[in-house]
Write a protein that holds these residues in place. Sequence first.
Motif, PDB file in Angstrom:
ATOM      1  N   ASP A  14     -40.692  27.859  27.199  1.00 39.69           N
ATOM      2  CA  ASP A  14     -39.695  26.819  26.936  1.00 39.69           C
ATOM      3  C   ASP A  14     -38.359  27.374  26.439  1.00 39.69           C
ATOM      4  N   LEU A  15     -38.298  28.680  26.188  1.00 40.22           N
ATOM      5  CA  LEU A  15     -37.144  29.262  25.506  1.00 40.22           C
ATOM      6  C   LEU A  15     -36.127  29.904  26.439  1.00 40.22           C
ATOM      7  N   ASP A  16     -34.855  29.825  26.018  1.00 35.93           N
ATOM      8  CA  ASP A  16     -33.775  30.601  26.627  1.00 35.93           C
ATOM      9  C   ASP A  16     -33.783  31.944  25.891  1.00 35.93           C
ATOM     10  N   PHE A  20     -32.519  33.295  22.106  1.00 31.41           N
ATOM     11  CA  PHE A  20     -33.623  33.574  21.191  1.00 31.41           C
ATOM     12  C   PHE A  20     -33.453  34.929  20.511  1.00 31.41           C
ATOM     13  N   TYR A  21     -33.129  35.959  21.276  1.00 29.81           N
ATOM     14  CA  TYR A  21     -32.987  37.297  20.698  1.00 29.81           C
ATOM     15  C   TYR A  21     -31.690  37.453  19.917  1.00 29.81           C
ATOM     16  N   SER A 302     -32.909  27.616  20.841  1.00 29.91           N
ATOM     17  CA  SER A 302     -33.080  28.430  22.040  1.00 29.91           C
ATOM     18  C   SER A 302     -33.808  27.689  23.153  1.00 29.91           C
ATOM     19  N   LEU A 303     -34.142  26.438  22.903  1.00 35.38           N
ATOM     20  CA  LEU A 303     -34.846  25.635  23.903  1.00 35.38           C
ATOM     21  C   LEU A 303     -33.992  25.512  25.164  1.00 35.38           C
ATOM     22  N   ARG A 304     -34.630  25.659  26.293  1.00 35.87           N
ATOM     23  CA  ARG A 304     -33.893  25.546  27.552  1.00 35.87           C
ATOM     24  C   ARG A 304     -33.241  24.165  27.659  1.00 35.87           C
ATOM     25  N   PRO A 305     -31.971  24.088  28.095  1.00 33.79           N
ATOM     26  CA  PRO A 305     -31.199  22.833  28.095  1.00 33.79           C
ATOM     27  C   PRO A 305     -31.918  21.654  28.738  1.00 33.79           C
ATOM     28  N   GLU A 306     -32.631  21.914  29.813  1.00 32.56           N
ATOM     29  CA  GLU A 306     -33.271  20.803  30.536  1.00 32.56           C
ATOM     30  C   GLU A 306     -34.451  20.199  29.776  1.00 32.56           C
ATOM     31  N   LEU A 307     -34.896  20.884  28.704  1.00 32.72           N
ATOM     32  CA  LEU A 307     -36.042  20.387  27.939  1.00 32.72           C
ATOM     33  C   LEU A 307     -35.650  19.679  26.656  1.00 32.72           C
ATOM     34  N   VAL A 308     -34.383  19.781  26.278  1.00 33.73           N
ATOM     35  CA  VAL A 308     -33.930  19.243  24.985  1.00 33.73           C
ATOM     36  C   VAL A 308     -34.233  17.758  24.824  1.00 33.73           C
TER      37      VAL A 308
END
Length: 313
Positions: A14-16, A20-21, A302-308
């Motif tokens: 689920d992360l970008d 994240f890093y 860091s959640l991917r935009p499409e999952l927010v």
Amino acid sequence: MHEKRNIQIIEWEDLDKRKFYSFGVFLTMSIRATVYPATLIRTLLQVQRGTSLYTGTFDAFFKILRAEGVRGLYRGFMVNTLTLISGQAYITTYELVRKYVSQYSDDNTVKSLVAGGSASLVAQSITVPIDVISQQLMMQGQGEHLTRFRLNADSKNSKQMFGQTRTIMSQIFAADGFRGFYRGYVASLLTYIPNSAVWWPFYHFYAEQLSKLAPSDCPHLILQAMAGPLAAATASTVTNPMDVVRARVQVEGRSSVIETFNQLIKEEGCWGLTKGLSARIISSTPTAIVMVVGYETLKKMSLRPELVDSRHW
């Protein structure tokens, strides 16, 4: 049928990863700086014989502060910052192993236990040499007589950031060779693999139990911030005996975990196995709060935009 589960776990996929890093390095550095004084005090308490130097956590804190100032509480800190590498390795391993184990089991406890233990194994392989050096630097203040290695007058007065570090590294290599930098590796694995394996399942367990007791509109981050210290206190209590042994093996240069354990019991009894526990819990509490709040916030950021929009906190 709606499942009663307030705490949503953000998984690796689920992360970008770029975000994240990037944010993770700042988070790890902030945590290290916050809890380092308690880590230093814990090490001094664990290595001393009886109460020859300090009677407890607060006694050690004020004695070091009076004798050396705030700087004394950060001896060896610059070397310790290299654990940023192991911190990132830990997080990556934990998330990847969780993802792998999920192919075979949906049980969150199983995923957390296996991933936590695996992450600690990888991280300790990087951390132990850094710990060995930083612990020797920690001892150079009021605990100098407890270590085999000494800084000479020129090294103590050195303005160069890593001048003292090079001196200690040279002495370790001269005395024990490359093997000396992995002194206490087995003891570290026996301490931190169980600690990590216990922490993550208890963290999720406490968070779930708190979510059942709290009002439905209670922010999840508050529940997670409460669950972190509870899990840390549990894990610290369970693994403290081996942590005492680890500290002594690394500082005193012993090669046998069993021999060190037996001598500790002989000299100080079972009480010796609790040495530094209060300092460890004191250091683990803010660490757990900062880590949990920071880590969960980091994952949300860091959640991917499409999952927010699909997640509710």
